[in-house]
Enzyme design. Structure first.
Site, PDB file in Angstrom:
ATOM      1  N   GLU A  23       0.842  -1.213   0.000  1.00  0.00           N
ATOM      2  CA  GLU A  23       0.000   0.000   0.000  1.00  0.00           C
ATOM      3  C   GLU A  23       0.866   1.248   0.000  1.00  0.00           C
ATOM      4  O   GLU A  23       0.762   2.094   0.887  1.00  0.00           O
ATOM      5  CB  GLU A  23      -0.923   0.018   1.218  1.00  0.00           C
ATOM      6  CG  GLU A  23      -2.017  -1.023   1.178  1.00  0.00           C
ATOM      7  CD  GLU A  23      -3.038  -0.846   2.307  1.00  0.00           C
ATOM      8  OE1 GLU A  23      -2.671  -0.344   3.379  1.00  0.00           O
ATOM      9  OE2 GLU A  23      -4.214  -1.208   2.103  1.00  0.00           O
ATOM     10  N   GLU A  27      -5.852  -7.671  -0.824  1.00  0.00           N
ATOM     11  CA  GLU A  27      -6.266  -7.782   0.577  1.00  0.00           C
ATOM     12  C   GLU A  27      -7.760  -7.585   0.627  1.00  0.00           C
ATOM     13  O   GLU A  27      -8.280  -6.609   0.095  1.00  0.00           O
ATOM     14  CB  GLU A  27      -5.623  -6.686   1.442  1.00  0.00           C
ATOM     15  CG  GLU A  27      -4.151  -6.848   1.654  1.00  0.00           C
ATOM     16  CD  GLU A  27      -3.559  -5.680   2.446  1.00  0.00           C
ATOM     17  OE1 GLU A  27      -4.248  -5.128   3.327  1.00  0.00           O
ATOM     18  OE2 GLU A  27      -2.418  -5.317   2.153  1.00  0.00           O
TER      19      GLU A  27
END
Ligand code: GAL
Ligand code: ZN
Length: 690
Positions: A168, A334
């Protein structure tokens, strides 16, 4: 129609060209595992239990740098190799990661300059994650070092399927870095971009408030924390662009470093959903797979009575439609397994919701879904975060059962897969391109003009309307050809130029149905207003002028009428002056300008151009007007309630119900229902073949 077919063939060819995902598998499911956090005596058991859930891959190593290189230059990858072996013994593929989000302490103590500096000028510290600045050359050297070791060891290992770069990419709530290296690199970027300082002064409008620079060396990153009054929006925009490009450069650097040693392994990074600072479109060429992360339930209350347990169908769908349209294999790296730990309040997902999200990903065309994480951690900042196994490390949680359930669903569908399934005509006819731009998001948010404006909410009102009409949507950027889309919606496309307006005109003339909304083409690409009437470049295109706009302070609401129905509005209302030949779709019903047009449509060549100048509070006006445009174009639509999404993929219709109601699926009487039933309740899923 022919153009649509060509577009689909090109997309299909692009999809077929990649060797990593077999079309007949459609989608695969995996999970994050952190061997470094568990006793080695449990690894084999855990891998076996992952397999028992039916999952097909494991993801490891994105935060394990301190274990991979415990001291400078001393590498230990044996523990990872052991886990690759154990995974493979269970038939699980392996995704490995570059650990650059978590530099070990020895690195930052030796080279404190690799630590980022926040807006307040404070250097960040070891003790959490994402504290390093990826612009610092020294940091990149160390990153190259560890990646090279990893790739040398695993890059030719057929058990390793692919790689994730970093995690991320962002500095989370700190957003930007203001260290000396970033200052310097930003300045040299500006020098390259503008060549001389006079050009930069023009582009930044530095004649305003004597902001004139004499030399590039005098420039610092625009930072509200060190400015007395408002930030220069043009400087801010250039900085946001640079940061996104710099991040893309870092992704490219990591991908290239990996690829020096890898063979037949894909490379991705996991983007944060709808996060604004990093632009996935900039890396589409550098990556083989586009993935993102999504946590639908974390105390968010904005989607009806059960939204806080079911999440937002349009938010989730939008990101899928963006990732897919980048033209590579894609998916969720995710996905929430159960309660998370980082919301203000972290409630339980509704029973079945986790499995429904996975099937929504399936319907949106995802090639993979991976969940964060297998075991609930017993220590650390995320110890309240659920996993597929509970704190005892072995008992499947509700989420664990639901991942297994989704994997069973996928296996049922795989058995029925037909390579030659044809996309239904009525569905293809509704396809919409949704024009999306990070530049516009930045520029609007830098200068909103009203606190009631929410760029994302504006986009979502139109996107959500399209999904309620049952349209397949591709969220695209300007690089894409518009021609393949029967409908093109470009909401609040604030910065434009003559070239784009010309492309819009040609698109409509050739038969496309173009929908523009308020704020579009107000500014040039530097974010300056035009020396022309307000939004001048689109007047000929929309067949109307925009003499004024209004915004209303809370709690005031305005009213706008379309047909016999009234809608509340508040955030933005353009007042339109239609030219001859333009039809009014909506008018303001109150305020001193009652009766003034708020939305218009016109024919242009073989197509149409619609301008929706007002944003309604509930989004119902957008829904009704879009339906009208589809109907006028002779295209039949659905009328799904909000939070209900139905899409077609590889021969299967899939309905997912994110709402609190029991809903009928739009299956024909002879349809073969292969998953679920003809009516589905909250978190329900149905799949059928017509
Ligand atoms: C994600 C992040 C993961 C983990 C997770 C917890 O945003 O990438 O590393 O922190 O949140 O929900
Ligand atoms: Zn920096």
């Amino acid at each position: 129609m022919r153009k649509i077919v060509v577009l689909l063939l090109v997309l299909a060819a692009a999809a077929a060209a990649q060797p990593y995902f077999k079309p007949a598998d459609m989608m695969t499911i995996g999970v994050y595992y952190y061997p470094e956090a568990w006793p080695s005596s449990q690894w084999a058991r855990d891998m076996a239990n992952i397999r028992k859930l039916g999952l097909e891959f494991v993801h490891m190593g994105e935060f394990a740098w301190a274990f991979m290189e415990p001291e400078e230059g001393r590498f230990d990858l044996d523990w990872l190799a052991k886990n690759v072996e154990l995974a493979s013994a269970q038939g699980l593929k392996v995704v490995l990661c570059t650990p650059s989000a978590t530099p070990p302490v020895w690195l930052v103590r030796k080279h404190p300059e690799v630590l980022m500096v926040d807006a307040g000028g404070r250097r960040m510290e070891h003790g959490s994650r994402t504290q390093a600045c990826w612009t610092v050359p020294r940091y990149r050297e160390y990153v190259a070092g560890i990646i090279t070791r990893l790739a040398e060891r695993f890059g030719q290992d057929p058990r390793v399927w692919g790689w994730q770069i970093d995690n991320e990419l962002s500095h989370y709530s700190k957003q930007y870095c203001y260290c000396d290296f970033c200052q310097e690199k930003f300045r040299s970027h500006l020098m390259r971009k503008y060549g001389n300082i006079a050009k930069l002064n023009d582009a930044w409008g530095n004649a305003f408030w004597s902001q004139i620079y004499q030399d590039f060396d005098q420039i610092r990153i625009p930072n509200q924390a060190e400015l007395v009054q408002q930030i220069n929006p043009h400087a801010q925009l250039d900085f946001q662009r640079w940061f996104a490009e710099e991040t893309a450069d870092y992704i490219r650097f990591q991908a290239e470093t990996l690829r020096r040693h890898t063979r037949n392994q894909w490379v991705t990074t996991n983007y944060m959903a709808l996060h604004k600072e990093v632009n996935p479109a900039l890396s589409a060429r550098d990556l083989d797979v586009n993935t993102w992360t999504h946590y639908p339930v974390h105390g968010n209350l904005n989607e009806g009575p059960l939204g806080f347990r079911l999440g937002s169908a349009p938010d989730m769908s939008f990101m899928h439609d963006f990732m897919r349209a980048l033209g590579k294999p894609h998916g969720l790296m995710e996905l929430q397994p159960g309660q998370v730990n980082w919301g203000d309040v972290n409630p339980q997902p509704y029973p079945g919701a986790v499995r429904m999200w996975i099937m929504r990903a399936f319907a949106a065309g995802a090639n993979l879904v991976c969940t964060y994480r297998y075991r609930q951690p017993l220590f650390g900042a995320e110890l309240y975060h659920y996993g597929l196994a509970g704190p005892d490390g072995v008992t499947p949680t509700t989420g664990g059962h639901e991942y297994a359930w989704a994997m069973k669903d996928v296996r049922i569908l795989r058995q029925l897969y037909k390579a030659d399934a044809k996309e239904p005509r009525a569905y293809a006819a509704r396809r919409a391109g949704f024009l999306y731009s990070y530049d516009n998001r930045w520029d609007i948010d830098n200068h909103k003009q009203t606190a009631r404006w929410d760029t994302n909410a504006h986009l979502m009102k139109h996107y959500r309307a399209l999904k309620r009409l049952g349209a397949p949507v591709d969220v695209i950027t300007e690089e894409k050809d518009f021609a393949g889309y029967p409908f093109l919606v470009a909401p609040a496309y604030q910065m434009a130029d003559g070239g784009l307006v010309e492309r819009f005109r040609k698109y409509a003339e050739a038969g496309g149905h173009l929908v523009l909304t308020c704020r579009t083409a107000q500014k040039d690409r530097n974010g300056h207003l035009w020396e022309a009437p307000w939004a001048g470049p689109i007047h000929d295109l929309i067949g109307a002028e925009i003499p004024a706009y209004d915004v209303l302070p809370a709690p005031v609401k305005g009213s706008v009428m379309a047909g016999a129905r009234a809608y509340d509005w508040a955030a933005w209302g353009d007042q339109l002056k239609p030219r001859a030949g333009t039809t009014v779709l909506a008018r303001y019903a109150d305020q001193f300008y009652a009766g003034t047009p708020a939305a218009t449509t016109r024919k242009l060549g073989k197509g149409t151009v619609t301008y929706i100048g007002v944003e309604s509070l509930a989004g119902e006006l957008e829904y009704d007007l879009l339906r009208r445009i589809y109907t006028a174009a002779g295209v039949a639509t659905e009328s799904f309630p909000p939070q209900y999404v139905v899409d077609w993929r590889d021969g299967f219709w899939v309905a997912t119900n994110f709402s609190e109601k029991k809903l009928a699926i739009p299956a024909g009487p002879t349809a073969k229902i292969v998953i679920g039933t003809r009516e589905i309740g909250p978190a329900g899923v149905a799949a059928w073949v017509e």
